[in-house]
Scaffold this active site. Structure first.
Site, short mmCIF file in Angstrom:
data_model
loop_
_atom_site.label_atom_id
_atom_site.label_comp_id
_atom_site.label_asym_id
_atom_site.label_seq_id
_atom_site.Cartn_x
_atom_site.Cartn_y
_atom_site.Cartn_z
N CYS A 80 -27.28 2.31 -4.43
CA CYS A 80 -26.54 1.06 -3.69
C CYS A 80 -26.53 -0.06 -4.42
CB CYS A 80 -27.20 0.99 -2.35
SG CYS A 80 -26.14 -0.15 -1.31
N HIS A 184 -26.63 6.08 0.15
CA HIS A 184 -28.22 6.20 0.29
C HIS A 184 -28.71 7.47 0.53
CE1 HIS A 184 -28.72 1.74 0.67
NE2 HIS A 184 -27.51 1.78 1.05
N GLU A 186 -31.54 8.71 0.35
CA GLU A 186 -32.72 8.43 0.89
C GLU A 186 -32.50 8.45 2.61
OE1 GLU A 186 -31.36 5.90 -0.30
OE2 GLU A 186 -31.78 3.97 0.66
#
Lengths: 202, 255
Positions: A80, A184, A186
């Site tokens: 990001c 993202h 994650e």
């Protein structure tokens, strides 16, 4: 072992959580000695470009990082804001980026008023070149995005994949050992896990 | 094909997962961590977790519980309930959540929105609006689980939220909570017309078709509680979520 660069970025805990889930060890640090011995780096990030660059400057590790990434060719993954910081500069601020990938970061300028900024959504994206990050990736990979600015590489070959949101924008970049994802991983279920696992295995 | 976010809402009474009807009669559903694990497997777009008794019981967010849930949430995760200060918001982001949901504390402290969005970005600051009809059948904004009226008109309040930097409006209709009687599409359009902030529709969804209709009424995303924790209206507990194929066929290709 992945070394996560600690400069006060917001999404660190989620990155650590997912690495733990897939059984990859990680440390969070801004100590020069630890960075020097790193074999793989993640530059996380959420927030304002200048805020991110200033915080990173404050850690005093940029020179060490330059050497790791550009000379030793240690693999690094920017996430990001961390990905945008790999470039030269951003329309969001006045600070210079790390300049490892020749790109600028631009603000969305959308004509379609039904499309909101930030672009906050899941989007499907597939790489337009062979990439270790996407090796054995699940079918129709989709990732979660939250951003008001997007990466615009000056060399077409640095683009790894794109997404359409009122026009095409770059979702990920890759240049030798330098990887950057606007989304993202994650927070992107098995698709993100696979991508991080692939990065850990590079 | 246009994707939109389809969001399960988990309501908890401290650490117990419950589901209400019109914000009352909490029915025990199970262990929220288990629900999040199932939602992981079902690859849900996002989760909103609301502690619906925190404000009433004057409790702070239950940080250790939220941290435990977060460690299992591999999707965007929003938390609301009992948040009153910037310190709590900072703490929540450190635990790995993406968004905070604010409600009851805002009427007396709009600056908290500004303070938080300056640090974390407005996209991570969600304001939940609890709509409830008054005896004249007109919608009124409420707080503290519908027990108190907000003293602003709908339009004035939303304009103030926008001015202070809110990033998303979570539009909840108390009268329809847990009823399966469908979203109030007129209200969704009305709110979306007042503001440019994305509106998430919640309250009354009865099927995947409700989602499509909400988006066509200018919602940016859709949320539901009962629909994702019960098997149909007979109320057998079953954590569920549409498949990607269903979402594509019945929503993404039709909006």
């Amino acid at each position: 072992m992945i070394t996560i660069i600690d400069y006060g970025a917001g999404n660190v805990k989620s990155v650590e959580n997912m690495l733990k889930k897939i059984g990859v060890e990680s440390i969070l640090t801004n100590k020069i000695e630890k960075i020097k011995s790193a074999t793989k780096l993640i530059l996380p990030g959420v927030g304002h470009f200048d805020y991110g660059m200033q915080n990173l400057q404050r850690t005093g590790i940029i020179e060490t990082l330059d050497k790791k990434v550009l000379v030793e060719k240690t693999p690094i993954l920017g996430i990001c804001l961390g990905s945008q910081m790999l470039g030269n500069q951003s329309e969001e601020g006045i600070e210079k980026g790390l300049g490892w990938i020749d790109m600028d970061v631009k603000k969305f300028n959308l004509n379609d008023s039904s499309l909101k900024v930030p672009h906050m959504n899941w989007s499907n994206t597939t790489p337009n070149k062979k990439s270790k990050l996407f090796e054995s990736m699940f079918e129709n990979p989709r990732f979660y995005f939250v951003h008001s600015y997007f990466m615009s590489p000056n060399n077409h070959e640095d683009t790894l994949c794109s997404v359409n949101y009122g026009g095409n924008f770059v979702a990920a970049v890759e240049k030798e050992n330098i990887y950057g994802v606007q989304f993202h991983p994650e927070k992107s279920h098995k698709f993100g896990m696979k991508l991080l696992e692939n990065f850990a295995n590079i | 094909m246009k994707r939109i976010r389809v969001i399960p809402v988990l309501t908890v009474d401290n650490e117990k997962l419950v589901k209400t009807i019109r914000f009352k009669k909490p029915n025990y559903i199970g262990d929220p961590i288990n629900a999040v694990k199932i939602f992981n497997n079902k690859e849900v777009d996002e989760i909103v977790l609301l502690d619906i008794t925190a404000t009433k019981e004057k409790r702070s967010p239950n940080f250790s519980f939220i941290e435990e849930i977060c460690s299992e949430a591999f999707m965007p995760f929003a938390y609301g309930g009992g948040i009153t200060s910037i310190q709590q918001i900072e703490q929540l982001f450190k635990l790995g959540i993406e968004k905070v949901v604010l409600n009851s504390c805002i009427e007396d402290n709009f600056n908290l929105i500004t303070e938080a969005s300056n640090i974390f970005g407005s996209q991570s600051i969600v304001i939940s609006l609890d709509f409830k009809k008054n005896i004249f059948g007109k919608y009124q904004l409420t707080k503290e689980s519908g027990s108190k009226k907000i003293q602003y008109s709908i339009e004035d309040y939303i304009k103030k939220l926008e001015l202070h930097g809110a990033g998303e409006i979570f539009l909840n209709v108390i009268d329809r909570d847990g009823t399966y009687q469908d979203y109030d599409y007129n209200l969704i359009s009305e709110v979306a017309n007042i503001t440019t902030i994305p509106v998430v529709a919640c309250g009354g969804a009865h099927s995947i078709e409700s989602f499509k209709n909400a988006i066509n009424s200018s919602a940016s995303a859709v949320a539901a509680g009962s629909l994702f924790v019960y098997r149909g209206r007979t109320k057998g507990i079953l954590i569920n979520y549409p498949t990607q194929d269903q979402l594509s066929e019945e929503i993404f290709n039709k909006i």
